[in-house]
Design an enzyme around this catalytic site. Structure first.
Site, PDB file in Angstrom:
ATOM      1  N   GLU A 409       0.904  -1.152  -0.073  1.00 10.43           N
ATOM      2  CA  GLU A 409      -0.043   0.216  -0.088  1.00 10.43           C
ATOM      3  C   GLU A 409       0.928   1.423  -0.106  1.00 10.43           C
ATOM      4  O   GLU A 409       0.509   2.317  -0.440  1.00 10.43           O
ATOM      5  CB  GLU A 409      -1.081   0.169   1.248  1.00 10.43           C
ATOM      6  CG  GLU A 409      -2.235  -0.925   1.214  1.00 10.43           C
ATOM      7  CD  GLU A 409      -3.063  -0.679   0.155  1.00 10.43           C
ATOM      8  OE1 GLU A 409      -3.120   0.277  -0.368  1.00 10.43           O
ATOM      9  OE2 GLU A 409      -4.022  -1.682   0.143  1.00 10.43           O
ATOM     10  N   GLU A 440       6.884 -21.995   7.600  1.00  7.35           N
ATOM     11  CA  GLU A 440       7.241 -21.180   8.699  1.00  7.35           C
ATOM     12  C   GLU A 440       8.231 -21.783   9.292  1.00  7.35           C
ATOM     13  O   GLU A 440       8.964 -21.050  10.471  1.00  7.35           O
ATOM     14  CB  GLU A 440       6.031 -20.864   9.365  1.00  7.35           C
ATOM     15  CG  GLU A 440       5.459 -22.139  10.060  1.00  7.35           C
ATOM     16  CD  GLU A 440       4.120 -21.778  10.942  1.00  7.35           C
ATOM     17  OE1 GLU A 440       4.368 -21.938  12.003  1.00  7.35           O
ATOM     18  OE2 GLU A 440       2.934 -21.258  10.404  1.00  7.35           O
TER      19      GLU A 440
END
Length: 604
Positions: A409, A440
């Site tokens: 963004e 992960e």
């Protein structure tokens, strides 16, 4: 337990199984489908290993070289999976190039270094010296790095055919042969086919190119010579990395095996680059390396293992994960059960709605308790931006996605370069919408994800992990620490206990309490993460002048809504009409501040 040894060479297109006596006498040979570690998920990998075990259920030892194994952690995961199938047998696992190299070492036992030159559907050069130093060139896959492979030969031939037709207006003979071989009627069909065909389908056309070369087709000859030249230069570079004056080059793969004329051409090219180079085709099938490795495990309990190098850009060896990942003194609050939601499955939706709002109101106090640490991080990031440095978010799952979201963004909102704020998620691009099993837990990959980004001394790295213990995140933080780059961790687990040498420069740890849905940190922890990331980037952008009043003056006016907002901002900041603001924006390429300056200049 039977008196046999099982060797498994699992490649990208097929798998070879060898079953021998302990002394190495061949009893059985089998061929199975492809077995690439990178393409096999947890259950698929387990099923693949069980298929191999059906041919030799109870061997004395197992040796396995598998394509796609790249790092030590890959070997750990592969060995763990194999242990479920062969619980008590000695097991050797590594990359399929490492097992093939063992055959090359037996072929030239006195050489100071060995370089395996593989050319089949794909290609790679992989070498090692007597001290265990490794080197690699190629092997990056058919789209970006399989120089001198069957795929590249076929692909280059079709490109040459099309180029010739475009430039000379005459359809070449090689084009007709390749159309026939690919079972197409029109070269336009290749456009869609290349989008859909797998690597092996395209590579199979190399046979047609070699046949045309034998018939002295000029286009085919040019393609083959370029392939031999590029592969020979890779082999030379691999040997140079090892620094040995007397390397032995061993040729393996279907291209060298089935195209002896190409092998001779390659050898001549390599000997022009490396005087007196010893070059020889592999005398045994490369799969025998898995048998030799298994024999070493059986008789000696270990065997020299040369893992496929990671091409790690940083020379620093990373610490062991257990040395840096914090311990816990108790259960994380996010894993506790929230008393108010114990009857969630029976609640009226209206009551559940109110519960969500009540729990979220508690986030502000939890975040306020970390005000000092959050402001410290914002000051770090602002200083970094002023020096042209970058902010990295690193996370897995929800945490990783939120980091990528906030980073993505920033360019449209503040007009900054796309690399100024970067989001890194365990499992890469696919993990944005699909969970990637085991990603992960890969400490080594977290370390390498930062090494490839080439951290600068003024950069800032923020790990995001609700539990505070995600190995991928700690791998990235450990790399930042090794480079003395400022780094912090955003987590929601106050029960962490840090080793002094492993504590990040800054730990932001709001206690958001138990989740409404036990353990689902995409809820309160996720909401708090979004709030904190919003503050970090927004206030840092304010700090570097990207905001005037409360207006985002560097917004990218890329659509109708944002252009309308830009017009209103210019009219507001300069006090003129919409028409004058629109005119100034059009003259300034829709840059708000530039438009304001134009209007001021016009007035002057």
């Amino acid at each position: 337990m039977s008196q046999t040894i099982l060797g498994i060479e699992a490649g990208g297109t097929h798998t070879t199984l060898l079953i021998t006596t302990p002394e190495g006498a061949l009893l059985e040979k089998h061929s199975l489908g492809p077995g690439n570690f990178r393409l096999l998920g947890g259950s698929e990998l387990q099923n693949f290993l069980r298929d191999c075990a059906r041919h030799a259920p109870h061997p004395l030892a197992v040796g396995m070289g598998m394509a796609g194994v790249r790092h030590g952690d890959d070997c750990v995961l592969l060995r763990k999976a194999a242990r479920l199938v062969w619980p008590s047998q000695p097991i050797w696992v590594d990359h399929d190039l490492a097992s093939a190299l063992m055959v090359a070492q037996r072929q030239f036992p006195k050489a100071k270094s060995h370089v395996l030159v593989l050319s089949g559907t794909g290609s790679c050069c992989f070498g090692v010296d007597t001290k265990g130093k490794e080197a690699k060139c190629g092997g990056w896959g058919h789209h970006i790095g399989d120089r001198g492979s069957a795929y590249e030969i076929a692909h280059s031939a079709i490109r040459s055919v099309i180029q010739t037709f475009d430039q000379k207006g005459k359809w070449p003979k090689l084009g007709a042969s390749l159309l026939r071989a690919s079972m197409h009627d029109d070269p336009n069909d290749w456009i869609q086919w290349f989008q859909e065909a797998d690597k092996a389908e395209v590579a199979s056309l190399a046979v047609t190119v070699f046949e045309a070369w034998e018939s002295r087709d000029p286009l085919a000859e040019q393609v083959i010579r370029v392939a031999a030249d590029s592969l020979s230069r890779d082999a030379e570079a691999c040997a140079l990395k090892l620094g040995s004056s007397a390397p032995a080059f061993v040729l393996a793969g279907s291209i060298f095996l089935k195209q002896p004329k190409f092998a001779r051409l390659f050898t001549r090219r390599l000997q022009c680059l490396w005087k007196d180079a010893r070059v020889s085709p592999m005398e045994e099938m490369s799969a025998w390396g898995t048998i030799y490795a298994a024999q070493g495990m059986l008789h000696h309990g270990n065997v020299s293992s040369y893992r496929h190098p990671s091409s790690e850009p940083a020379p620093v060896t990373h610490p062991a994960p257990h040395d840096v990942i914090p311990k816990v003194s108790g259960l994380s609050p996010t894993e506790g059960r929230l008393e108010a939601s114990r009857t969630l499955d029976c609640m009226d939706f209206g009551d559940a709605f109110d519960l969500f709002l009540r729990e979220d109101t508690r986030l502000q106090d939890a975040i306020r308790g970390e005000k000092t640490n959050i402001l410290t991080l914002i000051r770090w990031v602002t200083a970094a931006f002023k020096k042209g440095a970058r902010l990295y978010y690193v996370g897995a799952g929800t945490s990783g996605r939120l980091g990528v979201l906030d980073a993505s963004e920033c360019p449209p909102t503040f007009g900054v370069p796309s690399n100024q704020v970067q989001g890194i998620i365990a499992g890469g691009r696919k993990a944005l919408w699909d969970p990637v099993e085991g990603a992960e837990d890969d400490f080594d990959r977290g370390w390498r994800s930062m090494a490839w980004r080439r951290l600068g001394p003024n950069d800032v790295v923020l790990g995001i992990a609700a539990s505070g213990r995600t190995p991928f995140v700690h791998g990235a933080l450990a790399y930042a620490r090794s480079k003395q780059v400022r780094h912090g961790l955003l987590c929601f687990n106050p029960a962490l206990e840090w080793a002094k040498h492993a504590r990040p420069d800054l730990v932001i740890c709001p206690n958001t309490g138990e989740e409404i849905l036990t353990g689902s940190t995409r809820l309160k922890a996720g909401t708090a993460t979004k709030m904190i990331l919003n503050m970090i980037t927004t206030l840092s952008m304010v700090g570097i002048g990207k905001v005037k009043s409360n207006l985002m003056i560097d917004v990218q006016a890329s659509n109708e809504k944002l252009r309308d907002r830009a017009v209103r901002m210019v009219a507001t900041l300069h006090g003129g009409t919409r028409e004058r603001a629109m005119d100034a924006l059009e003259r300034s390429d829709w840059k708000v501040l530039k438009a304001c300056n134009l209007l001021s200049t016009d007035e002057d």
